[in-house]
Design a protein around this motif. Structure first.
Motif, PDB file in Angstrom:
ATOM      1  N   ILE A  92       0.874  -1.179   0.000  1.00 44.08           N
ATOM      2  CA  ILE A  92       0.000   0.000   0.000  1.00 44.08           C
ATOM      3  C   ILE A  92       0.912   1.230   0.000  1.00 44.08           C
ATOM      4  CG2 ILE A  92      -1.847   1.242   1.193  1.00 44.08           C
ATOM      5  CD1 ILE A  92      -2.686  -1.574   0.654  1.00 44.08           C
ATOM      6  N   VAL A  93       0.613   2.181  -0.890  1.00 38.58           N
ATOM      7  CA  VAL A  93       1.374   3.429  -0.938  1.00 38.58           C
ATOM      8  C   VAL A  93       0.575   4.522  -0.226  1.00 38.58           C
ATOM      9  CG1 VAL A  93       2.511   5.130  -2.429  1.00 38.58           C
ATOM     10  CG2 VAL A  93       2.233   2.763  -3.229  1.00 38.58           C
ATOM     11  N   LEU A  94       1.227   5.208   0.709  1.00 35.16           N
ATOM     12  CA  LEU A  94       0.651   6.432   1.268  1.00 35.16           C
ATOM     13  C   LEU A  94       1.398   7.583   0.606  1.00 35.16           C
ATOM     14  CD1 LEU A  94       0.407   5.536   5.079  1.00 35.16           C
ATOM     15  CD2 LEU A  94      -1.350   5.304   3.312  1.00 35.16           C
ATOM     16  N   SER A  95       0.663   8.415  -0.124  1.00 33.10           N
ATOM     17  CA  SER A  95       1.333   9.401  -0.966  1.00 33.10           C
ATOM     18  C   SER A  95       0.890  10.818  -0.638  1.00 33.10           C
ATOM     19  CB  SER A  95       1.017   9.095  -2.440  1.00 33.10           C
ATOM     20  OG  SER A  95       1.565  10.087  -3.266  1.00 33.10           O
ATOM     21  N   GLY A  96       1.874  11.712  -0.604  1.00 32.19           N
ATOM     22  CA  GLY A  96       1.564  13.119  -0.378  1.00 32.19           C
ATOM     23  C   GLY A  96       2.610  13.987  -1.023  1.00 32.19           C
ATOM     24  N   HIS A  97       2.213  15.193  -1.428  1.00 31.86           N
ATOM     25  CA  HIS A  97       3.211  16.122  -1.953  1.00 31.86           C
ATOM     26  C   HIS A  97       3.746  16.976  -0.815  1.00 31.86           C
ATOM     27  CE1 HIS A  97       0.404  19.601  -2.044  1.00 31.86           C
ATOM     28  NE2 HIS A  97      -0.503  18.750  -2.500  1.00 31.86           N
ATOM     29  N   THR A  98       5.034  17.321  -0.937  1.00 31.13           N
ATOM     30  CA  THR A  98       5.683  18.096   0.125  1.00 31.13           C
ATOM     31  C   THR A  98       5.607  19.594  -0.130  1.00 31.13           C
ATOM     32  OG1 THR A  98       7.801  18.003  -1.044  1.00 31.13           O
ATOM     33  CG2 THR A  98       7.363  16.266   0.588  1.00 31.13           C
ATOM     34  N   ASP A  99       5.329  19.983  -1.387  1.00 32.00           N
ATOM     35  CA  ASP A  99       5.343  21.419  -1.694  1.00 32.00           C
ATOM     36  C   ASP A  99       4.009  22.065  -1.342  1.00 32.00           C
ATOM     37  OD1 ASP A  99       4.360  19.828  -3.898  1.00 32.00           O
ATOM     38  OD2 ASP A  99       4.411  21.620  -5.163  1.00 32.00           O
ATOM     39  N   VAL A 100       4.090  23.374  -1.157  1.00 36.40           N
ATOM     40  CA  VAL A 100       2.897  24.173  -0.851  1.00 36.40           C
ATOM     41  C   VAL A 100       2.871  25.379  -1.782  1.00 36.40           C
ATOM     42  CG1 VAL A 100       2.755  23.487   1.581  1.00 36.40           C
ATOM     43  CG2 VAL A 100       4.135  25.482   0.950  1.00 36.40           C
ATOM     44  N   VAL A 101       1.698  25.993  -1.898  1.00 38.12           N
ATOM     45  CA  VAL A 101       1.585  27.184  -2.753  1.00 38.12           C
ATOM     46  C   VAL A 101       2.130  28.399  -1.996  1.00 38.12           C
ATOM     47  CG1 VAL A 101      -0.327  26.309  -4.139  1.00 38.12           C
ATOM     48  CG2 VAL A 101      -0.806  27.573  -2.035  1.00 38.12           C
ATOM     49  N   PRO A 102       2.502  29.455  -2.726  1.00 38.15           N
ATOM     50  CA  PRO A 102       3.093  30.627  -2.079  1.00 38.15           C
ATOM     51  C   PRO A 102       2.113  31.366  -1.156  1.00 38.15           C
ATOM     52  CG  PRO A 102       3.444  30.665  -4.467  1.00 38.15           C
ATOM     53  CD  PRO A 102       2.461  29.572  -4.190  1.00 38.15           C
ATOM     54  N   VAL A 103       2.685  32.196  -0.297  1.00 37.15           N
ATOM     55  CA  VAL A 103       1.866  33.015   0.604  1.00 37.15           C
ATOM     56  C   VAL A 103       1.969  34.496   0.231  1.00 37.15           C
ATOM     57  CG1 VAL A 103       2.066  31.392   2.513  1.00 37.15           C
ATOM     58  CG2 VAL A 103       3.749  33.230   2.300  1.00 37.15           C
ATOM     59  N   ASP A 104       2.747  34.799  -0.807  1.00 36.28           N
ATOM     60  CA  ASP A 104       3.002  36.188  -1.192  1.00 36.28           C
ATOM     61  C   ASP A 104       1.704  36.964  -1.382  1.00 36.28           C
ATOM     62  OD1 ASP A 104       6.093  35.834  -2.441  1.00 36.28           O
ATOM     63  OD2 ASP A 104       4.782  34.081  -2.580  1.00 36.28           O
ATOM     64  N   GLY A 105       1.637  38.119  -0.754  1.00 35.74           N
ATOM     65  CA  GLY A 105       0.492  39.001  -0.957  1.00 35.74           C
ATOM     66  C   GLY A 105      -0.777  38.563  -0.239  1.00 35.74           C
ATOM     67  N   GLN A 106      -0.727  37.461   0.487  1.00 39.67           N
ATOM     68  CA  GLN A 106      -1.938  37.015   1.184  1.00 39.67           C
ATOM     69  C   GLN A 106      -1.958  37.577   2.610  1.00 39.67           C
ATOM     70  OE1 GLN A 106      -2.027  32.696   1.051  1.00 39.67           O
ATOM     71  NE2 GLN A 106      -3.024  32.710  -0.957  1.00 39.67           N
ATOM     72  N   PRO A 107      -3.130  37.988   3.064  1.00 34.27           N
ATOM     73  CA  PRO A 107      -3.220  38.579   4.420  1.00 34.27           C
ATOM     74  C   PRO A 107      -3.248  37.529   5.521  1.00 34.27           C
ATOM     75  CG  PRO A 107      -5.371  38.608   3.371  1.00 34.27           C
ATOM     76  CD  PRO A 107      -4.422  38.020   2.357  1.00 34.27           C
ATOM     77  N   TRP A 108      -2.094  36.974   5.872  1.00 39.69           N
ATOM     78  CA  TRP A 108      -2.020  35.978   6.945  1.00 39.69           C
ATOM     79  C   TRP A 108      -2.028  36.670   8.304  1.00 39.69           C
ATOM     80  CZ3 TRP A 108      -1.536  30.565   7.029  1.00 39.69           C
ATOM     81  CH2 TRP A 108      -1.598  29.953   5.766  1.00 39.69           C
ATOM     82  N   GLN A 109      -2.756  36.081   9.251  1.00 40.78           N
ATOM     83  CA  GLN A 109      -2.778  36.641  10.602  1.00 40.78           C
ATOM     84  C   GLN A 109      -1.804  35.921  11.527  1.00 40.78           C
ATOM     85  OE1 GLN A 109      -6.977  36.512  11.313  1.00 40.78           O
ATOM     86  NE2 GLN A 109      -7.303  38.223   9.910  1.00 40.78           N
ATOM     87  N   THR A 110      -1.239  34.818  11.046  1.00 41.18           N
ATOM     88  CA  THR A 110      -0.218  34.117  11.828  1.00 41.18           C
ATOM     89  C   THR A 110       0.956  33.864  10.886  1.00 41.18           C
ATOM     90  OG1 THR A 110      -1.111  31.956  11.203  1.00 41.18           O
ATOM     91  CG2 THR A 110      -1.946  32.917  13.243  1.00 41.18           C
ATOM     92  N   ASP A 111       2.073  33.402  11.447  1.00 41.07           N
ATOM     93  CA  ASP A 111       3.205  33.012  10.611  1.00 41.07           C
ATOM     94  C   ASP A 111       2.785  31.771   9.814  1.00 41.07           C
ATOM     95  OD1 ASP A 111       5.482  31.986   9.494  1.00 41.07           O
ATOM     96  OD2 ASP A 111       6.691  32.069  11.330  1.00 41.07           O
ATOM     97  N   PRO A 112       2.737  31.871   8.471  1.00 43.73           N
ATOM     98  CA  PRO A 112       2.240  30.722   7.708  1.00 43.73           C
ATOM     99  C   PRO A 112       3.099  29.475   7.854  1.00 43.73           C
ATOM    100  CG  PRO A 112       3.008  32.496   6.235  1.00 43.73           C
ATOM    101  CD  PRO A 112       3.042  33.041   7.627  1.00 43.73           C
ATOM    102  N   PHE A 113       4.372  29.633   8.205  1.00 37.88           N
ATOM    103  CA  PHE A 113       5.230  28.465   8.310  1.00 37.88           C
ATOM    104  C   PHE A 113       5.436  28.030   9.768  1.00 37.88           C
ATOM    105  CE2 PHE A 113       6.111  30.381   4.168  1.00 37.88           C
ATOM    106  CZ  PHE A 113       5.637  29.330   3.391  1.00 37.88           C
ATOM    107  N   GLU A 114       4.405  28.278  10.545  1.00 34.52           N
ATOM    108  CA  GLU A 114       4.356  27.749  11.906  1.00 34.52           C
ATOM    109  C   GLU A 114       2.930  27.252  12.122  1.00 34.52           C
ATOM    110  OE1 GLU A 114       4.582  29.362  16.460  1.00 34.52           O
ATOM    111  OE2 GLU A 114       5.541  30.556  14.909  1.00 34.52           O
TER     112      GLU A 114
END
Ligand SMILES: [Zn+2]
Length: 410
Positions: A92-114
């Motif tokens: 059985i393969v458990l598969s996931g991608h490691t990459d994420v889409v950018p956060v540039d210009g998005q109004p984040w209220q927390t640190d996106p990489f935490e």
């Protein structure tokens, strides 16, 4: 190098609705760790991969990488062998991608990489799409090994999914070349932990119009690339309405018909210049019965009607189309072994079909039957303040626990 975290003991089977705090989640330390790597698709994912490699190594599990040309990114493939030593057949393969889409210009209220807990949600880039599923699978590695496996369990962690499922194509070619023949694959893209057995195919193109520049007081002596492009863009819109109103339908999909749209258009330099260049990017997300080749031929033939008029002004004008990406559709039978297994693990009777493309179709394409089932919802993916409900992660852990019950010998 980061020291691997010690995995928590996975929680004994309990009512998943009782879990409302991250402290009850076996995967929480791993989710926090993986979200902490800023693996935006344009950047390297190697720090994350090396951390996972070291984490697995402490359980005696080896990892193999398949690299991009520049060796800045890689896929990771790791196998937990069956008790009888089998590492290649019927796993059985458990598969996931490691990459994420950018956060540039998005109004984040927390640190996106935490990964940040607020109430009953966890916020962070990738908590839904799709690091939590991979983290949960990895958290169960000690459990799978302690109980012993009846069949191999593989981890496939890929790069560049968000920019066209690029990385996983090499990983799949590599496992095929090595003669590894898994029984099936589970991809943890966000489906609200519902089982998804089919998704639409997707194809995208760029149309490039080369006109002829002139002073805007002399428009008949120029060829206006923007206006010709807009005629073609409008035609794509007309075809999209035809797909909606007259095309095949499958109500099992969230959007039950083929869609087409233009997502990018660029052209011109100043209002007083007849523009020479314009390009536009368009895509089609199609049901199995709609043919993307036929759609592309139709758009090109519509565009050709402008060519004579353009050439009458200048022979250097043209309209050209480039294929940007292709992702086939995916349709796994409900009665297949992997679908039955995933059904038993997620405990939800309903199955679904979705409009977004995934790596599933590429596994499917080499006869590895594939299903999609993961925590969180696609609506929260790619958004600022991306979040996942702790309840969804509890469901994902319950899924892994039931998977262990089925693939482990004790
Ligand atoms: Zn994803």
């Amino acid at each position: 190098m980061n020291a691997p975290a010690t995995a928590r003991d996975v929680r004994p089977a309990a009512g998943i609705d009782e879990i409302d705090s991250v402290d009850a989640l076996a995967a929480w330390p791993l989710i926090r760790k993986l979200v902490g790597f800023p693996t935006v698709s344009r950047d390297s994912n190697l720090a994350l991969l090396d951390w996972v490699r070291d984490y697995l190594a402490q359980y005696g599990v080896e990892s193999a990488y398949t690299w991009n040309d520049e060796r800045t990114k890689a896929n990771l493939w790791a196998t937990l062998p069956a008790r009888d030593g089998n590492t290649t057949k019927d796993g059985i393969v458990l598969s996931g991608h490691t990459d994420v889409v950018p956060v540039d210009g998005q109004p984040w209220q927390t640190d996106p990489f935490e990964a940040v807990v607020r109430g009953d949600k966890i916020y962070g880039r990738g908590v839904t799409d799709m690091k939590s599923f991979s983290a949960t699978g990895l958290a169960f590695v000690p459990e799978f090994l302690r109980r012993g496996l009846k069949r191999p369990l593989h981890f496939a962690l890929s790069y560049d999914e968000e920019v066209g499922c690029i990385g996983v194509r090499r990983l799949i070619a590599d496992i095929v070349a090595k003669g590894i023949r898994p029984m099936g694959c589970i991809i943890g893209e966000p489906t609200g932990m519902r089982l998804v057995l089919a998704h639409k195919g997707k194809r995208s193109w760029r149309g490039r119009v080369r006109g002829f520049e002139a002073h805007s007081s002399l428009t008949p002596r120029g060829v206006n690339a923007v206006q010709i492009a807009c005629e073609i863009v409008a035609y794509i819109g007309k075809r999209a309405r035809e797909f909606r109103d007259q095309g095949p339908r499958d109500e099992a999909y969230d959007v039950p018909f083929t869609t087409a749209h233009v997502g990018v258009i660029h052209g011109g330099t100043a209002v007083n210049i007849v523009p020479r260049d314009c390009y536009f990017d368009f895509e089609m997300r199609h049901l199995p019965d709609d043919d993307p080749e036929a759609f592309a031929r139709d758009v090109e033939s519509f565009a050709r009607r402008y060519i004579d008029g353009m050439h009458a002004v200048s022979p250097d004008t043209h309209i050209e189309f480039d294929l940007l990406s292709t992702l086939p559709g995916m349709d796994t039978p409900d009665g297949s072994e992997i679908a039955s297994l995933a059904h038993a693990c997620n405990g939800i009777a309903a199955v679904g079909k979705v409009s977004f493309g995934t790596e599933a179709s590429l596994f499917h394409g080499v006869d590895i039957a594939t299903v999609i089932c993961g925590p969180g919802h696609i609506e929260q993916a790619h958004q600022p303040n991306e979040w996942v409900a702790i309840g969804q992660l509890a469901r994902c852990e319950a899924f892994m626990r039931r998977l262990a019950d089925r693939v482990c010998s004790s």
